[in-house]
Scaffold this motif. Sequence first.
Motif, short mmCIF file in Angstrom:
data_model
loop_
_atom_site.label_atom_id
_atom_site.label_comp_id
_atom_site.label_asym_id
_atom_site.label_seq_id
_atom_site.Cartn_x
_atom_site.Cartn_y
_atom_site.Cartn_z
N ALA A 141 -3.29 -76.24 -32.71
CA ALA A 141 -4.27 -75.45 -33.45
C ALA A 141 -4.98 -74.46 -33.10
O ALA A 141 -5.01 -73.30 -33.88
N ALA A 142 -5.66 -74.67 -31.90
CA ALA A 142 -6.70 -73.73 -31.49
C ALA A 142 -6.63 -73.72 -29.95
O ALA A 142 -7.38 -74.49 -29.43
N PRO A 143 -5.71 -72.67 -29.31
CA PRO A 143 -5.63 -72.60 -27.97
C PRO A 143 -7.30 -72.12 -27.37
O PRO A 143 -7.68 -72.66 -26.16
N VAL A 144 -7.66 -71.30 -28.11
CA VAL A 144 -9.33 -71.10 -27.73
C VAL A 144 -9.98 -71.82 -28.69
O VAL A 144 -10.19 -71.42 -29.93
N LEU A 145 -10.67 -72.93 -28.28
CA LEU A 145 -11.43 -73.87 -29.20
C LEU A 145 -13.07 -73.41 -29.61
O LEU A 145 -13.49 -73.37 -28.37
N ALA A 201 -21.11 -76.63 -24.13
CA ALA A 201 -20.02 -75.56 -24.16
C ALA A 201 -19.93 -74.93 -25.64
O ALA A 201 -20.35 -75.33 -26.44
N THR A 202 -19.52 -73.67 -25.55
CA THR A 202 -19.47 -73.17 -27.09
C THR A 202 -17.87 -72.73 -27.28
O THR A 202 -17.61 -72.48 -28.22
N HIS A 203 -17.34 -72.65 -26.13
CA HIS A 203 -15.72 -72.40 -26.17
C HIS A 203 -15.15 -73.49 -25.24
O HIS A 203 -15.64 -73.74 -24.27
N VAL A 204 -13.96 -73.96 -25.53
CA VAL A 204 -12.94 -74.80 -24.56
C VAL A 204 -11.54 -74.23 -24.85
O VAL A 204 -11.23 -73.80 -25.63
N ILE A 205 -11.02 -73.54 -23.50
CA ILE A 205 -9.87 -72.91 -23.42
C ILE A 205 -8.97 -73.56 -22.73
O ILE A 205 -8.95 -74.31 -21.57
N MET A 206 -7.59 -73.91 -23.43
CA MET A 206 -6.44 -74.47 -22.75
C MET A 206 -5.61 -73.43 -21.97
O MET A 206 -5.30 -72.57 -22.27
#
Length: 405
Positions: free
Chosen positions: A323-327, A352-357
Motif C-alpha cells: 500500500a505504501a512503499p514509502v511509509l 523515524a519519520t519515513h520507512v522505505i522498502m
Amino acid sequence: MTQSATDLTQLCMSLAAILGLVTLQMVLLRRDRHDPINRRFLFCLRITMLLFIGRVAVAVTGVQGFRVLVLLGAAFIPLAALLLTEGLLRRHAPPIAKTIVGAGTAIFVVSAFWYGSGIDPLRLYLLLGFQLCGFFIAGWLIMRRDRASLSASENTTATRIALSLLLFIPLATSDFLMGVLGLPIQFSALGVLIMCWLAIGLGRSQIGHRVVIVNFVVMVLAAGLVAALVGAIAQLDRDGVLLCGAVMMTALLLVAILNDARSLRSEEQSLGLLQYLAKSQTNDPIAFLRDLRLHPLVEGAAMISRKSLAQLQDATLDQIFAAAPVLRRADPPALGALADDHIAHLFDSYSATHVIMVAKSPRVLIALAMPSLHASPLAETELQVVQRMAALMAEQTDQRGRDHE
C-alpha cells in the motif's frame, strides 16, 4: 515637500537601481558569462549601471562633471537594446535600423562631452527622441519575430523583454519631461528595477506571464494604497504622495529581486536527491543507498535490522508496503489494528519519520528521520523516486541471480 527630501529619495532610488542591476549581473555571471546572449545582456546592464552611477556621483559630490557618465549611458542604451534584441531573436536588424542607431549613438556620445550653455534642453529632447526610436525598433523586431524559429524559452524571454520595454518607456520618458510634467524626481529607476525583476524571473520557468503580471499589479496597488494613506495622514501634497509611492514601489521591487535571486541561488546549489540519482554509477541497491546516506536530506538513514523484522508478521508487512512503499509516519495507510501496531513499532524503534522498502525478498527496509521543516512535496517525490530506483535495482540483481542458477 522640501528639496532635501526630494534629493534623498532620488539618491535612494538610484542606489536601488544599481543594486538591482548588480544582482542581475551576478545571476548572469553564475549562469554562463561566455554565452553570446549573456554577454549582450551584461553590456546592457553595465551601460545602464554607468548612467545611475553618474546620477549618484552628482548627488553625493555635487560635481556636475559627472553628468558625462549619465549622458554616455543614455547615449549607449538604444545600441545596447538593439544588440540584445538581435541576440535574442537570432537575426539581424534591417540595415536602416542599424544605421540610425549607430549614427545616433556616435553623435550623442560626442555631445556628452559638450558643456555649452545653449545645448540643453535641445540635446535632452533630441536624446529622448533617439531613445524612443531605439526602443521602438527593438519592440518592432520583437513583435514581428518568427515565433516558430525560436524555442519556447526564447519566445518567453522575448515576451518578457517586450513587457519590460512597455513599462520602461513611459518612466524613461518622464525623466526628460520632468519640467514639463512637474514631476519631483526621475522615475526611470523604477523601470530598471522592473526590468531586473522580469529578467531574473526568467530563471524560474514555472512562473508564467499571468502570474508575473498579477504580482506586478498587486505591487502597484499596494504602493499606491500606502502612498495615499500616508499622504492622507501626513497631509502631503501631490509631490509628497508621488515620492512616497515611488519609495514604496522601489522597496517592493527590490525585495522581489533579491528574493527571486536568492531562490535561484538556492535552486542552483540544491543538493537534491535527483542529482545523486542522475550521477549514480552502481547497480547495487545497498551501495546506492549507502552513498545516499551522505546527503543532508537522508543523513543518518539506517537499515532496519532482521531482529526487528523477526518480531513482525511477513504477511502484514507485505500488506503495508504494497500500500505504501514509502511509509510516512504523518500519513500511514489505514489497514487495520494489526498493521497499525506494526507501523508504530517500525517508527518507534528507529525514531523515524519515513520507512522505505528497498527489496521484497529478502526484505530490506530503510528508516530515516526527516525534520518536518525539511519536508516538502519535492522531497517526498524524491524519496518516492529513490525507493523506485532501489527496488528496480534489487529486482534486477535478483533476476541476474536466478539467471546464473
